[in-house]
Design a protein around this motif. Structure first.
Motif, short mmCIF file in Angstrom:
data_model
loop_
_atom_site.label_atom_id
_atom_site.label_comp_id
_atom_site.label_asym_id
_atom_site.label_seq_id
_atom_site.Cartn_x
_atom_site.Cartn_y
_atom_site.Cartn_z
N GLY A 17 68.57 54.85 68.82
CA GLY A 17 68.91 55.31 67.48
C GLY A 17 70.23 54.75 67.02
O GLY A 17 70.91 54.02 67.75
N GLU A 18 70.59 55.10 65.82
CA GLU A 18 71.82 54.59 65.18
C GLU A 18 72.84 55.72 65.17
O GLU A 18 72.58 56.79 64.61
CB GLU A 18 71.45 54.16 63.75
N GLY A 19 74.00 55.51 65.80
CA GLY A 19 75.05 56.53 65.77
C GLY A 19 74.74 57.76 66.59
O GLY A 19 75.17 58.87 66.26
N ILE A 20 74.01 57.60 67.70
CA ILE A 20 73.58 58.78 68.47
C ILE A 20 74.52 59.12 69.64
O ILE A 20 74.33 60.14 70.30
CB ILE A 20 72.13 58.62 69.02
N LEU A 21 75.55 58.28 69.88
CA LEU A 21 76.40 58.52 71.06
C LEU A 21 77.01 59.92 71.07
O LEU A 21 77.10 60.55 72.13
CB LEU A 21 77.54 57.49 71.13
N SER A 22 77.41 60.42 69.89
CA SER A 22 78.06 61.73 69.85
C SER A 22 77.07 62.86 70.11
O SER A 22 77.45 64.01 70.27
CB SER A 22 78.75 61.92 68.50
N GLY A 23 75.79 62.53 70.19
CA GLY A 23 74.79 63.57 70.49
C GLY A 23 74.41 63.61 71.96
O GLY A 23 73.53 64.37 72.36
N LEU A 24 75.08 62.80 72.80
CA LEU A 24 74.67 62.73 74.21
C LEU A 24 74.89 64.05 74.95
O LEU A 24 74.02 64.49 75.72
CB LEU A 24 75.43 61.59 74.92
N GLY A 25 76.04 64.70 74.71
CA GLY A 25 76.33 65.96 75.40
C GLY A 25 75.24 66.99 75.20
O GLY A 25 74.63 67.47 76.17
N PRO A 26 74.95 67.34 73.93
CA PRO A 26 73.88 68.32 73.69
C PRO A 26 72.55 67.90 74.32
O PRO A 26 71.83 68.73 74.86
CB PRO A 26 73.78 68.35 72.16
N ALA A 27 72.24 66.59 74.25
CA ALA A 27 70.97 66.12 74.82
C ALA A 27 70.91 66.41 76.32
O ALA A 27 69.87 66.78 76.86
CB ALA A 27 70.79 64.63 74.56
N LEU A 28 72.05 66.27 77.00
CA LEU A 28 72.07 66.48 78.46
C LEU A 28 71.93 67.94 78.85
O LEU A 28 71.62 68.26 79.99
CB LEU A 28 73.33 65.88 79.07
N ASN A 29 72.21 68.83 77.89
CA ASN A 29 72.08 70.26 78.20
C ASN A 29 70.66 70.68 78.55
O ASN A 29 70.44 71.74 79.12
CB ASN A 29 72.60 71.10 77.03
N GLU A 30 69.70 69.81 78.23
CA GLU A 30 68.29 70.13 78.52
C GLU A 30 67.91 69.95 79.99
O GLU A 30 66.79 70.26 80.37
CB GLU A 30 67.36 69.21 77.70
N TYR A 31 68.81 69.37 80.80
CA TYR A 31 68.36 68.88 82.10
C TYR A 31 68.79 69.72 83.32
O TYR A 31 68.58 69.31 84.45
CB TYR A 31 68.82 67.43 82.29
N GLY A 32 69.43 70.87 83.08
CA GLY A 32 69.83 71.70 84.21
C GLY A 32 70.83 71.02 85.14
O GLY A 32 70.72 71.13 86.37
N LEU A 33 71.79 70.31 84.58
CA LEU A 33 72.78 69.61 85.39
C LEU A 33 73.95 70.51 85.76
O LEU A 33 74.17 71.54 85.13
CB LEU A 33 73.31 68.40 84.61
N SER A 34 74.70 70.10 86.77
CA SER A 34 75.96 70.77 87.07
C SER A 34 76.98 70.39 86.01
O SER A 34 76.86 69.34 85.39
CB SER A 34 76.51 70.28 88.41
N PRO A 35 78.00 71.22 85.82
CA PRO A 35 79.00 70.90 84.80
C PRO A 35 79.78 69.61 85.10
O PRO A 35 80.13 68.87 84.19
CB PRO A 35 79.94 72.10 84.80
N LYS A 36 80.06 69.33 86.38
CA LYS A 36 80.89 68.15 86.70
C LYS A 36 80.12 66.85 86.48
O LYS A 36 79.03 66.68 87.03
CB LYS A 36 81.32 68.19 88.16
N THR A 37 80.70 65.94 85.69
CA THR A 37 80.06 64.64 85.49
C THR A 37 81.07 63.53 85.71
O THR A 37 82.28 63.73 85.59
CB THR A 37 79.51 64.47 84.06
N LEU A 38 80.55 62.35 86.04
CA LEU A 38 81.40 61.17 86.16
C LEU A 38 81.00 60.20 85.07
O LEU A 38 79.84 59.77 85.01
CB LEU A 38 81.21 60.54 87.55
#
Lengths: 359, 359
Positions: A17-38
């Protein structure tokens, strides 16, 4: 936003998509990840997009350890990987922590290798910011670092959790980087999609101007070619080898020139030119198709000859290629525009002759 | 020769026998491998068995590149792996080249990590020469190197092509190494095989004398416990965690003491003791079983207390454990002799109390 589904492992999406980088955080909330990221990127990409992605992740509740690696293929090695392992340990990542690769092929390959091996495998998010990474290296799960003796000799297959391709990042991509990605798009056309090849030929001016619509169309089609191939052959047992069109010759060029002189896509262009000429001289590729291929590469400003190297040194470099099995080199040759096949048992003289055309 | 079949990936055999090392070459001829092989062992094992294995491979038509790594857990790191990558490149291994790991757990883990990642994965042959490696580390596909911040932090799952266990090698095994392997056998009894536990208790004198019949019986039963668990949970999503009995506490001990003072099995014995006492104090493990466990470890000459460390420093070391997910540590506790379970949500005070019993 366009989604291409990849049916490998548990399956994942390529979101374009165009200009979607700022939406990455919310998108990752769907995946049951731990809070710590690298978050891994290189110095130039970090300056442009590091803050945006970091903020997006933090706003979505993630703690972000940010690691910036040096720019360039020559740093894609175990030493740089070792720094990323240190960063992963310092950040106390756990098995549900995501590694986010923000950048081009080098960043994706390195961060991917670390994600594949740290704690025996962490979720990997590819956020490719180059055309090459968006249509090629971020898709299919190949991750690796180079060894002094050859490219990508140390690596793994590790499918990402998500590929998040923001086409807006191509606006800041240096022209030479756009070109290197273009070579892979042309390759995808040659091996599996006649209409993609001619689309690129007919829209070349717009693509080279990074016109959004044309690049988006090309990138989405090109992704589908790659996805289609890797879905049928995840671990490169057979069909996937056609993706290596231009890469066996191209890796030899990169290896002999120390990975510095040519961008990957430029070396691949030289490799496609050599493979196409060899295919034609063996009576496989029709002359019309050979001319179309060479002409498109040249019009795109990609090299097709004149490396100043010797056929002998290029041939020697082939011995370290991963695609060598039991001493025999398999070559991918175009059969026509839209179809490539793997050939075995080629004669040394044929291969030297092919190298001669790019020397 | 006894064969235990492991149904993971394409499936493979664990072959256990007396004096079988010289038969490895012919055995490998069944697998369609490339002639080039990399034989990895450490300096002491290479002296004892390197020539025998090398000759066997060469007689069967293989070309052998022999690489000797330094002895000891402290060398199981990326630097030593890097030397093995160099050796693999110098030997021009291809994708059907076998890496043969001749030695104990360190050799198997390191050579295995290199096999897992060189060219994105080479066939791995485990030829374990220690009791620990024969009943534990060579089985199940876990390969890794250590990171300064913790053990086995960098690794992969890579199932071997074949495990070739020559029990005759146990005759040259230092007594302390036999003991360290014994700890894992006792663990296998506690987590899944009551009769194995009591077999070891009743045959302890013969086992400690490395009597062939007793060790062979124990090793074969112990292999089956491990195979049974990993077959049900290859990638450690759930059940496989019970194999970590004693390892969460034990890794903390090893980490704090720099992997030098205690052999792995000794640290595991301390961990089993701590976990068993914690389990009993929580009202889970019956007193009779606790006494049997502590008594067997002690009679075997394995440590169960008196490390001189502090509970605080051990607790701190837990944060780097791979088994920590989203900040929560999962502990394996014995429920009775023959059964263990994973427990979550233990209180910090309980864990400190458990550590106190080995300080």
């Amino acid at each position: 936003m366009e989604k291409v589904r990849v049916n490998l492992g548990p399956g994942y999406d390529i979101c374009i998509g165009e200009g979607i980088l700022s939406g990455l955080g919310p998108a990752l909330n769907e995946y049951g990840l731990s809070p710590k990221t690298l978050l891994v990127s290189n110095s130039s990409v970090d300056k442009l997009y590091g803050d945006k992605v970091s903020r997006s992740l933090e706003k979505a509740g993630f703690t972000v350890a940010r690691e910036v690696i040096p720019d360039g293929e020559e740093h894609k090695n175990l030493q740089t990987a070792s720094r990323l392992f240190d960063a992963a340990a310092a950040a106390r990542l756990d098995r549900r922590s995501a590694v986010v690769a923000l950048g081009g092929g080098v960043t994706g390959d390195m961060a991917g290798f670390v994600a594949a091996t740290y704690l025996r495998g962490l979720p990997l998010v590819q956020a490719p910011t180059t055309l090459l990474a968006q249509v090629d290296s971020s898709i299919g799960g190949k991750v690796a670092v180079n060894h002094a003796r050859g490219k990508n000799l140390i690596g793994a297959f590790h499918q990402p959790l998500l590929v998040w391709s923001d086409l807006e990042t191509l606006q800041t991509l240096p022209y030479r980087e756009l070109l290197t990605g273009l070579a892979e798009n042309i390759k995808h056309g040659i091996i599996a999609d006649t209409s993609l090849f001619y689309y690129i030929r007919d829209s070349l001016a717009a693509i080279l101007a990074a016109s959004h619509a044309s690049v988006a169309e090309m990138a989405a089609r090109s992704c589908r070619v790659k996805v289609g191939v890797v879905e049928q052959d995840e671990l490169e047992q057979g069909l996937r080898a056609v993706l290596n069109l231009g890469h066996t010759f191209g890796h030899a060029v990169e290896s002999v020139t120390g990975y510095c002189r040519y961008r990957h896509g430029e070396a691949v262009a030289l490799g496609i030119a050599a493979a196409s000429r060899l295919s034609h001289s063996l009576g496989i590729l029709p002359e019309h198709d050979l001319k179309e291929i060479i002409s498109l590469l040249e019009r795109a400003g990609l090299p097709v000859s004149g490396t100043g190297l010797t056929p002998g040194e290029l041939y020697e470099a082939l011995a370290y290629d991963k695609k060598v099995v039991a001493g025999e080199i398999r070559f991918v040759l175009p059969v026509k525009i839209g179809k490539a096949e793997v050939f075995q048992g080629l004669q040394q003289e044929d291969i030297l002759q092919a190298f001669r055309t790019v020397c």
